[in-house]
Design a protein around this motif. Structure first.
Motif, PDB file in Angstrom:
ATOM      1  N   GLU A 154      -4.155  -0.777  -1.273  1.00 40.75           N
ATOM      2  CA  GLU A 154      -4.499  -1.098  -2.856  1.00 40.75           C
ATOM      3  C   GLU A 154      -3.702  -0.383  -3.881  1.00 40.75           C
ATOM      4  OE1 GLU A 154      -8.359   0.602  -3.749  1.00 40.75           O
ATOM      5  OE2 GLU A 154      -8.470  -0.410  -5.662  1.00 40.75           O
ATOM      6  N   ARG A 155      -2.844   0.557  -3.488  1.00 37.89           N
ATOM      7  CA  ARG A 155      -1.719   0.988  -4.436  1.00 37.89           C
ATOM      8  C   ARG A 155      -0.349   1.154  -3.613  1.00 37.89           C
ATOM      9  NH1 ARG A 155       0.882   6.136  -4.728  1.00 37.89           N
ATOM     10  NH2 ARG A 155       2.061   4.612  -3.748  1.00 37.89           N
ATOM     11  N   ILE A 156       0.336  -0.376  -3.524  1.00 42.99           N
ATOM     12  CA  ILE A 156       1.329  -0.159  -2.788  1.00 42.99           C
ATOM     13  C   ILE A 156       2.804   0.190  -3.707  1.00 42.99           C
ATOM     14  CG2 ILE A 156       2.918  -1.806  -1.655  1.00 42.99           C
ATOM     15  CD1 ILE A 156       0.404  -1.006   0.068  1.00 42.99           C
ATOM     16  N   GLY A 172       7.250   0.281   7.328  1.00 43.19           N
ATOM     17  CA  GLY A 172       8.483   0.657   6.969  1.00 43.19           C
ATOM     18  C   GLY A 172       8.686   2.174   7.131  1.00 43.19           C
ATOM     19  N   LYS A 173       7.405   2.826   6.880  1.00 40.79           N
ATOM     20  CA  LYS A 173       7.226   4.266   7.132  1.00 40.79           C
ATOM     21  C   LYS A 173       7.621   4.581   8.430  1.00 40.79           C
ATOM     22  CE  LYS A 173       5.884   5.595   3.025  1.00 40.79           C
ATOM     23  NZ  LYS A 173       6.752   6.729   2.063  1.00 40.79           N
ATOM     24  N   LEU A 174       6.900   3.895   9.301  1.00 37.85           N
ATOM     25  CA  LEU A 174       7.139   4.260  10.993  1.00 37.85           C
ATOM     26  C   LEU A 174       8.590   3.909  11.278  1.00 37.85           C
ATOM     27  CD1 LEU A 174       3.672   3.244  11.944  1.00 37.85           C
ATOM     28  CD2 LEU A 174       4.684   5.471  12.127  1.00 37.85           C
ATOM     29  N   TRP A 243      -2.014   8.961   6.040  1.00 36.86           N
ATOM     30  CA  TRP A 243      -2.697   8.070   4.943  1.00 36.86           C
ATOM     31  C   TRP A 243      -1.380   7.641   3.825  1.00 36.86           C
ATOM     32  CZ3 TRP A 243      -7.988   7.273   5.476  1.00 36.86           C
ATOM     33  CH2 TRP A 243      -8.644   8.164   6.207  1.00 36.86           C
ATOM     34  N   GLU A 244      -1.532   6.270   3.356  1.00 38.33           N
ATOM     35  CA  GLU A 244      -0.212   5.916   2.898  1.00 38.33           C
ATOM     36  C   GLU A 244      -0.799   4.814   1.797  1.00 38.33           C
ATOM     37  OE1 GLU A 244       2.864   7.334   3.472  1.00 38.33           O
ATOM     38  OE2 GLU A 244       3.259   6.283   1.333  1.00 38.33           O
ATOM     39  N   ASP A 245      -0.522   5.189   0.431  1.00 42.72           N
ATOM     40  CA  ASP A 245      -0.738   4.162  -0.626  1.00 42.72           C
ATOM     41  C   ASP A 245      -2.136   3.629  -0.741  1.00 42.72           C
ATOM     42  OD1 ASP A 245       1.772   4.645  -0.869  1.00 42.72           O
ATOM     43  OD2 ASP A 245       2.614   2.289  -0.696  1.00 42.72           O
ATOM     44  N   PHE A 246      -2.994   4.568  -0.593  1.00 48.00           N
ATOM     45  CA  PHE A 246      -4.399   4.313  -1.041  1.00 48.00           C
ATOM     46  C   PHE A 246      -4.571   4.487  -2.695  1.00 48.00           C
ATOM     47  CE2 PHE A 246      -4.887   4.544   3.584  1.00 48.00           C
ATOM     48  CZ  PHE A 246      -6.178   4.177   3.810  1.00 48.00           C
ATOM     49  N   ASN A 266      -1.869  13.272   3.666  1.00 42.49           N
ATOM     50  CA  ASN A 266      -1.703  12.047   2.862  1.00 42.49           C
ATOM     51  C   ASN A 266      -0.239  12.211   2.045  1.00 42.49           C
ATOM     52  OD1 ASN A 266      -1.416  10.547   0.163  1.00 42.49           O
ATOM     53  ND2 ASN A 266      -3.355   9.826   0.630  1.00 42.49           N
ATOM     54  N   ASP A 267       0.527  11.271   2.766  1.00 40.79           N
ATOM     55  CA  ASP A 267       1.912  11.236   2.292  1.00 40.79           C
ATOM     56  C   ASP A 267       2.225  11.329   0.862  1.00 40.79           C
ATOM     57  OD1 ASP A 267       4.760  11.235   2.853  1.00 40.79           O
ATOM     58  OD2 ASP A 267       4.474   8.845   2.619  1.00 40.79           O
ATOM     59  N   ASP A 268       1.566  10.321   0.088  1.00 39.55           N
ATOM     60  CA  ASP A 268       1.795  10.361  -1.443  1.00 39.55           C
ATOM     61  C   ASP A 268       1.225  11.617  -2.163  1.00 39.55           C
ATOM     62  OD1 ASP A 268       2.438   7.517  -1.472  1.00 39.55           O
ATOM     63  OD2 ASP A 268       0.441   7.201  -0.461  1.00 39.55           O
ATOM     64  N   ILE A 269       0.233  12.182  -1.693  1.00 39.99           N
ATOM     65  CA  ILE A 269      -0.133  13.509  -2.175  1.00 39.99           C
ATOM     66  C   ILE A 269       0.762  14.594  -1.874  1.00 39.99           C
ATOM     67  CG2 ILE A 269      -2.108  14.921  -2.519  1.00 39.99           C
ATOM     68  CD1 ILE A 269      -4.082  12.664  -2.024  1.00 39.99           C
TER      69      ILE A 269
HETATM   70 MG    MG Z   1       3.320   6.164  -0.574  1.00 34.62          MG
END
Ligand code: MG
Ligand code: OAA
Length: 563
Positions: A154-156, A172-174, A243-246, A266-269
């Protein structure tokens, strides 16, 4: 399935089946003896190449393409054909290939995912198949899985809803988990939770590969996530799940809901917070302004922005500020301007960072009904300006000049991704601050000119954190991922800062050193987990060795055939 035992691996696959397995395929590097044993003669051209030769051949082909998107597609194809070669190429050319495999080109990869899709990688779990998740996860191919990166697309990056195309991000992350963190590719699993999309372009695209439906929300969404997490924990009780890009509300809600149930973050947080905090701690060595005197303005008060503020606030408390005092140091600016006491519609995770009206009573405002970033910078005179807004150009010339006026060495981190969404370019910041700013960007940029020489600006991206956090957590089998572990990661990053020796050097080590960075972050994270009692069966003096043993270096090993 294959079994590895030290110096060789065994498999029952042969001929085309062996060549079609990306984890086992060696292409032209199968030896004469293996070609005999596995019926490969005739299927391969007769010449036998080494891995190094394959790497240089692929590198040449890669450089021949015109666009990065073509290079992305080429590398994805290679990854799905021969993983060992893909990783050998990546690890020996991190600086050149990371911007293709990862940010920023991976963003384009997501936007073009339906066009680029060739072979399956990872899992697409969609709402219509909710009842089958257990069965899908049960496949023996996934027996070795230890690390999952999951998105719902949802939030790439700063590109918004990409639906099923968001799968590019976990892949990509992996790739970095393996390329930088050294996790064996067979232990990694990218997952796309296909709950629909609200992107009208995807819905209208006849070639869209995802579930053509509006996004499912509310209870149905939560039930689906619950079914997914339950199935994951049942299948792999000790898995690490990133968790990524939620989108912002789901990102925080899901982290809060599940962080005590499994080993997850969560990577983004948390990852973005740790890299921003690490870079700020490194900047303090240069500016000489102690943490206790910092004031931080953040543009973008979503889950990433508030995650950054939380970790910096915790660092301020560690440095001796009271909880109350630390809380006053943050100026969070979102769509409706500065987060202020009395505002309606604030999310719970934003509440710790609202300013009270009294504190800004004497501010001179150009727009009193909506306090924008320029007014914040002019009045609060922050020492640090961070952008996670996804708004290109939001750090305008007057804003950056106001930072330069208020600080001898302003710290300015436009962290939005990909490159097209960055709040300001390094070259502009450099010019508008007469070269005085300490700059960190989320995506790669060309070098700027500083003191007459080329200077590579620090890519302050969570890739400096998550591979090491994952490696450290898995190496010691930690039961959870704590905030303390992210603080340890941030401090480890700061202590590897080249600026510690020379203030003219970079705040962060170069991208080419990401493997070493991951190793030292992993060590700090694992030691912290141990200290917090989250590790039960690894002695403290074994930790370093465990981490090293967990790091796979891409290379071929000989195969023996089983019946
Ligand atoms: Mg991200
Ligand atoms: O993927 C990246 O480059 C950093 C990140 O997590 C994001 O921007 O969402």
């Amino acid at each position: 399935m294959s079994e590895t035992s030290g110096a060789f691996a065994t498999t029952a696959l042969s001929g085309y089946e062996l060549l079609a397995d990306p984890q086992l395929n060696k292409g032209t590097a199968f030896s004469e003896a293996e070609r005999d044993a596995f019926d490969l003669h005739g299927l391969l051209p007769p010449s036998v190449l080494t891995l190094d030769e394959q790497v240089s051949r692929r590198l040449q082909a890669l450089r021949g393409y015109e666009t990065d998107l073509e290079r992305y597609a080429f590398l994805r194809e290679l990854q799905d054909t021969n993983e060992t070669l893909f990783y050998a190429l990546l690890v020996s050319n991190l600086e050149e290939l990371l911007p293709i495999v990862y940010t920023p080109t991976v963003g384009e990869g997501c936007q073009h995912f339906s066009r680029l899709f060739r072979k399956p990688r990872g899992l697409f779990l969609s709402i219509p198949h909710k009842g089958r998740i257990d069965r899908i996860l049960a496949h023996p191919r996934f027996d070795k899985v230890e690390a999952i990166v999951v998105t719902d697309g949802e939030r790439i990056l700063g590109l918004g809803d990409q639906g099923a195309g968001g799968m590019g991000i976990p892949i990509g992350k992996l790739a970095l988990y393996t390329g930088c963190g050294g996790l064996h590719p067979a232990t990694t699993l990218p997952i796309l939770l296909d709950v629909g999309t609200d992107n009208p372009d995807c819905l209208a695209d006849p070639l869209y590969i995802g579930w053509r439906n509006e996004r499912v929300r509310g209870q149905e969404y939560d039930d689906f996530i619950e079914a997914f997490i339950s199935a994951v924990v049942k299948r792999w009780p000790r898995v690490l799940l990133q968790w990524e890009d939620f989108a912002k509300n789901n990102a925080t809600r899901m982290l809060d809901r599940y962080r005590d149930r499994l080993c997850t973050f969560n990577d983004d947080i948390q990852g973005t917070a740790a890299v921003a905090t690490g870079a700020l701690l490194a900047a303090i060595n240069v500016t000489g302004v102690p943490l206790t005197e910092q004031r931080v303005a953040v543009l973008g008060a979503g889950s990433a922005g508030c995650g950054i503020a939380s970790l910096i606030r915790a660092a301020m408390r560690d440095a001796g500020l009271s909880e109350r005092e630390a809380a006053t140091r943050f100026f969070m600016v979102d769509r409706d301007g500065l987060l202020l006491e009395g505002m309606t519609g604030l999310a719970p995770f934003q509440l710790p960072f609202i300013q009270n009206k009294q504190a800004i009573g004497d501010w001179k405002l150009s727009h009193p009904d909506k306090i924008g970033l320029l007014d914040v910078v002019r009045n609060a005179r922050p020492t640090v300006l961070i952008g996670v807004s996804g708004q290109a150009g939001a750090f305008s010339e007057p804003i950056v000049r106001a930072m330069a006026e208020a600080n001898k060495r302003p710290v300015i981190f436009p962290l939005s991704n990909p490159t097209s969404r960055e709040e300001a370019t390094p070259a502009d910041i450099e010019a508008w601050t007469e070269g005085r700013a300490l700059i960190g960007v989320g995506s790669p940029f060309p070098p700027i000119t500083r003191d007459g020489a080329r200077f590579k600006v620090d890519q302050t991206n969570n890739s400096y954190i998550f591979p090491g956090v994952g490696l450290g957590a898995l190496a010691v089998g930690t039961s959870h991922v704590s905030d303390g572990m992210f603080m340890a990661a941030a401090k480890a990053l700061a202590s590897s800062s080249p600026a510690r020796d020379n203030p003219k050097h970079n705040l962060l080590p170069p991208v080419s050193a990401l493997r070493e960075v991951a190793e030292s972050v992993a060590l700090a994270v694992a030691l912290q987990a141990h200290k917090e009692g989250l590790v039960t069966d690894v002695a403290i003096d074994q930790i370093e060795q465990r981490i090293r043993a967990k790091m796979w270096t891409p290379g071929y090993i000989p195969y023996r055939r089983t019946a």
